[in-house]
Design an enzyme around this catalytic site. Structure first.
Site, PDB file in Angstrom:
ATOM      1  N   TYR A 293      21.660  -7.101  -0.957  1.00  0.00           N
ATOM      2  CA  TYR A 293      20.845  -6.078  -0.314  1.00  0.00           C
ATOM      3  C   TYR A 293      19.367  -6.205  -0.664  1.00  0.00           C
ATOM      4  CZ  TYR A 293      25.556  -4.292   0.304  1.00  0.00           C
ATOM      5  OH  TYR A 293      26.888  -4.181   0.608  1.00  0.00           O
TER       6      TYR A 293
ATOM      7  N   CYS B 190       0.835  -1.192   0.000  1.00  0.00           N
ATOM      8  CA  CYS B 190       0.000   0.000   0.000  1.00  0.00           C
ATOM      9  C   CYS B 190       0.867   1.238   0.000  1.00  0.00           C
ATOM     10  CB  CYS B 190      -0.912  -0.014   1.210  1.00  0.00           C
ATOM     11  SG  CYS B 190      -2.262  -1.118   0.907  1.00  0.00           S
ATOM     12  N   GLU B 191       1.459   1.496  -1.127  1.00  0.00           N
ATOM     13  CA  GLU B 191       2.373   2.623  -1.267  1.00  0.00           C
ATOM     14  C   GLU B 191       2.527   2.849  -2.773  1.00  0.00           C
ATOM     15  OE1 GLU B 191       4.782   3.205   1.716  1.00  0.00           O
ATOM     16  OE2 GLU B 191       6.272   4.411   0.685  1.00  0.00           O
TER      17      GLU B 191
HETATM   18  N1  LLP Z   1      32.847  -2.726   3.608  1.00  0.00           N
HETATM   19  C1  LLP Z   1      32.196  -1.741   4.236  1.00  0.00           C
HETATM   20  C2  LLP Z   1      32.813  -1.098   5.373  1.00  0.00           C
HETATM   21  C3  LLP Z   1      30.932  -1.352   3.786  1.00  0.00           C
HETATM   22  O1  LLP Z   1      30.300  -0.356   4.396  1.00  0.00           O
HETATM   23  C4  LLP Z   1      30.338  -2.006   2.678  1.00  0.00           C
HETATM   24  C5  LLP Z   1      29.012  -1.642   2.214  1.00  0.00           C
HETATM   25  C6  LLP Z   1      31.057  -3.048   2.063  1.00  0.00           C
HETATM   26  C7  LLP Z   1      32.312  -3.374   2.552  1.00  0.00           C
HETATM   27  C8  LLP Z   1      30.523  -3.816   0.896  1.00  0.00           C
HETATM   28  O2  LLP Z   1      30.330  -2.982  -0.197  1.00  0.00           O
HETATM   29  P1  LLP Z   1      29.874  -3.628  -1.604  1.00  0.00           P
HETATM   30  O3  LLP Z   1      31.015  -4.455  -2.124  1.00  0.00           O
HETATM   31  O4  LLP Z   1      28.666  -4.414  -1.371  1.00  0.00           O
HETATM   32  O5  LLP Z   1      29.617  -2.436  -2.468  1.00  0.00           O
HETATM   33  N2  LLP Z   1      22.176  -1.124   0.778  1.00  0.00           N
HETATM   34  C9  LLP Z   1      22.916  -0.484  -0.283  1.00  0.00           C
HETATM   35  C10 LLP Z   1      24.385  -0.754  -0.165  1.00  0.00           C
HETATM   36  C11 LLP Z   1      24.972  -0.339   1.153  1.00  0.00           C
HETATM   37  C12 LLP Z   1      26.434  -0.645   1.243  1.00  0.00           C
HETATM   38  C13 LLP Z   1      26.904  -0.486   2.630  1.00  0.00           C
HETATM   39  N3  LLP Z   1      28.280  -0.790   2.818  1.00  0.00           N
HETATM   40  C14 LLP Z   1      22.371  -0.945  -1.636  1.00  0.00           C
HETATM   41  O6  LLP Z   1      21.429  -1.729  -1.671  1.00  0.00           O
HETATM   42  O7  LLP Z   1      22.844  -0.508  -2.666  1.00  0.00           O
END
Ligand code: LLP
Length: 454
Positions: free
Chosen positions: A404, A375-376
């Site tokens: 994610y 509902c959005e």
């Molecule tokens: N290391 C640290 C300290 C982090 O903060 C993150 C992600 C990673 C590694 C891993 O990054 P990656 O390789 O996944 O880019 N929820 C958001 C993404 C948030 C990322 C947070 N930190 C999305 O759905 O895009």
């Protein structure tokens, strides 16, 4: 001629993060999408809808590509960690660990998951900008490495740990490197809630030096997520190696550098991220060059990707329900999930592709908007998707949902979280059970005075 759904070019020398679908994706003789030798439509029949379908081979391949590339391009020791915030569950952590990866966790819950998945505490790194005392105590008891993000972490750990077994800490700081990604997922710029300000490092290293209960084993920085450029990661090396040299100068004996994660993946054909190989070679070359410049021996090099390890390995299957045709404006096809199982479109305006999994060669005659069931009004998964004509009951597959999605899923509107299956060679195993109505009500309590008396 009207085009039909394509599942992309075969792998060649591309890495999984550069593709839309898992490596095992194919169109079978019944014109259906298959992942890991299993028909997506048959999986939905067996396990229900919506359904996260995780391809083991793709996940293993990405883990192996990272691990091997770091071995190939870096002359020193290396260790790849899986940033489990991308999808923390027993099966994903266990597969990463089997492939030799360590795990980055950011809460007691992720720590417990990594432990129960059998990960050695020496390979668990505990992050977080506001770890509770209980979480820090847990890290000390488990004996994992803590990434100190702030003074509270350092001061608490210094009190909790014992001099005979000093707490191993990495010092995280904000490297001040800008990159082009969504503002919410940038972390390396100076105005960030994560890590020490670079100007504080002298004080931080002096403090650690004075604590017999702390041992600084290395330096950490992370610049952001879903990054398509290589230059920020090249630039990061010099900044981080300088901080490492400073720690040494203060009499600490750090041995590790962690450059974080951040490599992007392909969500649609418009996305063109670098390969895992290119990312690893850039990072390794840059760290080696920076060490040479600062006359340091090569430290152990760590990285911690999340999205690019698990993102491409999963597709989410949905079932089409109602339709709304607004003549001359748009047609909405509603599916049985939405922002509760994939909050990324409503949170970051992320764009996804969608395929009709049961009629892969049908002509693409329709432009429709895939709406969720919540509902959005903003609960729209994909705007203006090109699809064959779809009816109620048809199965849609949305690629690149491994990172994610489950980890940020919610029960908005009291919708149960979907199940997840792991597929390989025609076999499918449940790795996360579908939530039930009882699960949704498990924590509700009705005080006596609110109970209706009839
Ligand atoms: N290391 C640290 C300290 C982090 O903060 C993150 C992600 C990673 C590694 C891993 O990054 P990656 O390789 O996944 O880019 N929820 C958001 C993404 C948030 C990322 C947070 N930190 C999305 O759905 O895009």
């Amino acid at each position: 001629m009207v085009s039909t759904q394509s599942i992309g070019t075969p792998m060649g020398n591309r890495s999984p993060n550069q593709q839309l679908l898992p490596l095992t994706a194919k169109i079978n003789s019944r014109d259906r999408l298959e992942i890991g030798g299993c028909e997506v439509t048959a999986l939905v029949e067996q396990f229900g809808s919506p359904l996260y379908i995780l391809d083991e081979e793709t996940l293993q391949t990405t883990c192996g590509q990272y691990r091997d590339a770091f071995k190939r391009y870096y002359a020193g020791e290396s260790q790849v960690l899986y940033a489990s915030k991308a999808w923390s569950c027993l099966a994903v952590c266990a597969i990463a660990a089997q492939e030799g990866l360590g795990i980055d966790v950011v809460s007691a819950g992720e720590l417990l998951t990594a432990q129960l998945a059998g990960v050695n505490p020496d390979k668990i790194y505990f992050h977080g900008n506001n770890k509770s005392c209980e979480e820090l105590q847990g890290a000390v008891e488990v004996g994992c490495i803590t990434v100190a993000d702030n003074w509270r972490d350092l001061e608490t750990l210094a009190k909790l740990a014992a001099s005979e077994t000093p707490a191993r800490v990495m010092v995280r700081f904000t490297p001040g490197i800008e990159c082009h990604t969504h503002d919410y997922i940038k972390t390396g710029q100076l105005d960030s809630k994560f890590g020490f300000d670079p100007n504080e490092l002298d004080e931080v290293f002096t403090f650690i030096r004075q604590q017999t209960t702390l041992s600084c084993i290395g330096i950490h920085a992370h610049i952001g997520s879903q990054i398509f450029e290589l230059q920020p990661h090249y630039d990061l090396a010099d900044v981080i190696v300088k901080a490492f040299a400073k720690a040494t100068h203060y009499g600490l004996a750090p041995t590790e550098i962690n450059i974080g994660g951040g490599l992007g993946i392909r969500y649609t054909e418009a996305d063109d991220p670098p390969s895992i190989e290119a990312w690893a070679s850039t990072a390794c070359t840059a760290v080696a060059a920076a060490c040479k410049k600062h006359k340091l021996p090569l430290p152990k090099l760590l990285c911690e990707p999340g999205r690019s390890l698990v993102g491409t390995a999963c597709v989410t299957a949905y079932t089409v329900g109602s339709q709304k045709v607004i003549p001359g404006v748009r047609t909405y096809l509603a599916v049985d999930g939405g922002m509760s199982d994939n909050p990324r479109p409503i949170t970051y305006q992320s764009v996804y592709r969608v395929l009709a999994a049961g009629k892969m060669s049908a002509p693409l005659t329709e432009t429709v908007t895939i709406a969720g069931k919540h509902c959005e009004s903003g609960d729209v998964l994909i705007k203006d998707a090109t699809l064959p004509k779809c009816e109620t009951g048809d199965i849609l597959a949305v690629p690149a949902t491994g990172a994610y999605n489950y980890s940020m899923a919610s029960n908005y509107n009291r919708v149960p979280k979907p199940a997840a299956v792991l597929v390989r060679n025609g076999e499918a195993n449940i790795i996360i059970q579908r939530e039930t109505d009882q699960d949704l009500l498990r924590h509700d309590r009705l005080p006596e005075r609110l109970r209706t008396q009839e």
